[in-house]
Design an enzyme around this catalytic site. Structure first.
Site, PDB file in Angstrom:
ATOM      1  CE1 TYR A 212     -15.246 -22.778  18.853  1.00  0.00           C
ATOM      2  CE2 TYR A 212     -15.129 -24.185  20.789  1.00  0.00           C
ATOM      3  CZ  TYR A 212     -14.595 -23.181  19.998  1.00  0.00           C
ATOM      4  OH  TYR A 212     -13.417 -22.594  20.361  1.00  0.00           O
TER       5      TYR A 212
ATOM      6  CG  HIS B 238      -9.964 -18.704  19.222  1.00  0.00           C
ATOM      7  ND1 HIS B 238     -11.186 -19.103  18.735  1.00  0.00           N
ATOM      8  CD2 HIS B 238      -9.712 -19.528  20.274  1.00  0.00           C
ATOM      9  CE1 HIS B 238     -11.629 -20.138  19.453  1.00  0.00           C
ATOM     10  NE2 HIS B 238     -10.759 -20.403  20.397  1.00  0.00           N
TER      11      HIS B 238
ATOM     12  CD  GLN C 178     -18.108 -20.957  22.474  1.00  0.00           C
ATOM     13  OE1 GLN C 178     -17.970 -21.676  23.444  1.00  0.00           O
ATOM     14  NE2 GLN C 178     -17.811 -21.342  21.233  1.00  0.00           N
TER      15      GLN C 178
ATOM     16  NE  ARG D 282      -4.755 -23.637  20.234  1.00  0.00           N
ATOM     17  CZ  ARG D 282      -5.981 -24.057  20.590  1.00  0.00           C
ATOM     18  NH1 ARG D 282      -6.116 -25.016  21.487  1.00  0.00           N
ATOM     19  NH2 ARG D 282      -7.043 -23.486  20.091  1.00  0.00           N
TER      20      ARG D 282
ATOM     21  CB  THR E  99     -17.072 -19.533  18.397  1.00  0.00           C
ATOM     22  OG1 THR E  99     -17.275 -18.935  19.675  1.00  0.00           O
ATOM     23  CG2 THR E  99     -15.617 -19.374  17.990  1.00  0.00           C
TER      24      THR E  99
ATOM     25  CE  LYS F 182     -14.562 -15.387  21.638  1.00  0.00           C
ATOM     26  NZ  LYS F 182     -13.623 -16.439  21.248  1.00  0.00           N
TER      27      LYS F 182
END
Ligand SMILES: Cc1cc2nc3c(=O)[nH]c(=O)nc-3n(C[C@H](O)[C@H](O)[C@H](O)COP(=O)(O)O)c2cc1C
Length: 409
Positions: free
Chosen positions: A154, A301, A152, A191, A182, A277
């Site tokens: 970014y 996600h 994967q 978060r 992604t 994704k």
């Protein structure tokens, strides 16, 4: 699950002759059991990093609520004894319609866990996606999972995507079967658990953090044995193994979401299966098909980016309808059992992936935990199909059902 490890036969803890798999099956029959044990063994900042989500975490909860609300109606008096869970995905055969989602820096929850998960995925023959921001380099992990390794990426826009294209080349050389781009992180998310735990670059451990490490001896032993997690994939671009320098690179260089033009450039250069994704809107799925991707990876996600995003399972049917067989459709976010995988198949997915359960498994049990999670999902997929009277995965796709959350566009 394989007949060989006997995981289908319940046995007592300590039963003479019980295999390790049988013991684990009895002591940790669900992902939740593993999560609880993981929480007791991992420093709070590591556990919260994996377990948490964006904002008030209602997005994390929504994934579960949406999956739980899906009802499937069984058919009885059917002989399902010969059922097979095997699937063909992008020209390869896998043991079941589920796999492991990419998870960057999950090694904070258990140092070195990427290797454990890769080995387990290879043994179970399910796809394993290594994240570019994982703690372990492509070249170290790919040989552990030669038949099931995906990668994967970014977006690294600097110098005309030099680092991204180079990692793509390295993944190709290492034998990755598929590349996953992604797109669902156009800006950094918030978060709160991570903020409270001081999870930022540079990392500044406070007394509470030091205390939580001091009271997590199993985790600390893994750290001593396996070394401090760092972004190994970036070492060639940073020219250093220094954790702070590598984290700084990630912080600086990863930015924005790919544009369709950029995805088209990756499409041109990457000759193997390509997936996008983080798709949640059918129109984005249509754009992705237009630029020639092979797979749409429907995901929010795991509720970690946009708190208000719909449950990925709720947008899945509209995306499957839009794609109309022109690409494979994979879904993740909130899958916690083989039954959830079957729900996803019923709603049109070719396969369903899961993330956090594999981290909980390794953090709870060490390397065995990854294999245990794979076995658990495989067994539960078989059980769900048997209960439902589905003799094949295609039959599971035609079951009567109710999906109250289905989103219309
Ligand atoms: C600790 C952690 C790190 C993640 N890092 C990435 C990442 O680097 N790239 C990515 O595409 N998705 C990442 N994700 C999202 C997962 O790929 C996946 O979409 C999500 O975990 C699925 O939800 P689940 O954990 O509820 O199964 C991460 C998820 C977790 C839990």
């Amino acid at each position: 699950m394989s007949a060989k490890n006997g995981a289908g036969t319940p046995q007592g803890w300590g039963h003479v002759g019980a295999t390790r798999a049988q013991v684990l099956r009895r002591r940790f029959p669900t992902v939740d059991d593993l999560r609880l044990r993981a929480r007791s063994r991992v420093p709070q900042f590591g556990f919260d990093f994996v377990d948490g989500g964006a904002g008030g975490e209602t997005g994390v909860a929504r994934n579960r609520q949406a999956l739980d609300a899906i009802e499937l109606v069984p058919r009885y008096c059917v002989d399902t004894s010969g059922l097979s869970t095997q699937i063909e995905l992008f020209g390869r055969t896998y043991a079941a319609p589920f796999g492991v989602s990419p998870m960057g820096m999950a090694s904070l929850a258990w140092p070195g866990l990427e290797a454990d998960i890769a080995v387990a995925a290879q043994a179970a023959r399910i796809p394993f996606v290594l994240a570019c921001v994982s703690g372990a380099a492509i070249e170290r992990i790919a040989p552990l999972a030669p038949d099931v390794f995906w990668f994967q990426l970014y977006r690294f826009p600097k110098d005309d995507h030099a680092a991204g294209f180079d990692m793509m080349r390295r993944a190709e050389q290492a034998g990755a079967h598929a590349l996953v781009l992604t797109v669902d992180s156009p800006v950094r998310t918030k978060r709160p658990r991570d903020l409270r735990n001081g999870m930022m670059v540079p990392f500044r451990p406070d007394l509470r953090t030091i205390w939580s490490v001091a009271t997590s001896p199993h985790w600390f032993r893994a750290l001593l044995q396996r070394g401090t997690p760092r972004f190994e994939n970036f070492e060639p671009y940073v020219g250093s193994q220094n954790v702070g320098a590598l984290a700084g690179f990630a912080q600086r260089e990863i930015s924005g979401a790919y544009t369709w033009e950029e995805i088209a450039r990756f499409r041109d250069r990457w000759k193997r299966p390509l997936l996008v994704k983080g798709i949640l809107h059918p129109q984005d799925a249509a754009e992705a098909v237009k630029v020639g991707v092979d797979g749409i990876y429907v995901s929010n996600h795991g509720g970690r980016q946009l708190e208000a995003a719909p449950a990925s399972i709720d947008v899945l049917p509209a995306i499957v309808a839009e794609v109309a067989g022109r690409a494979k459709v994979i879904v993740d976010s909130g899958m916690r059992s083989g039954l959830d995988v079957v729900r996803a198949l019923r709603l049109g997915a070719d396969a369903a992936f899961t993330g956090r359960p594999f981290v909980y498994g390794v953090a709870a049990l060490g390397a065995d935990g990854a294999r245990h999670v794979a076995d658990m999902f495989l067994e539960e997929i078989r059980l769900a199909l048997g209960q439902l009277g589905a003799r094949t995965l295609d039959e599971a796709r035609t079951l009567a059902m109710r999906h109250p959350g289905a989103m219309r566009f």
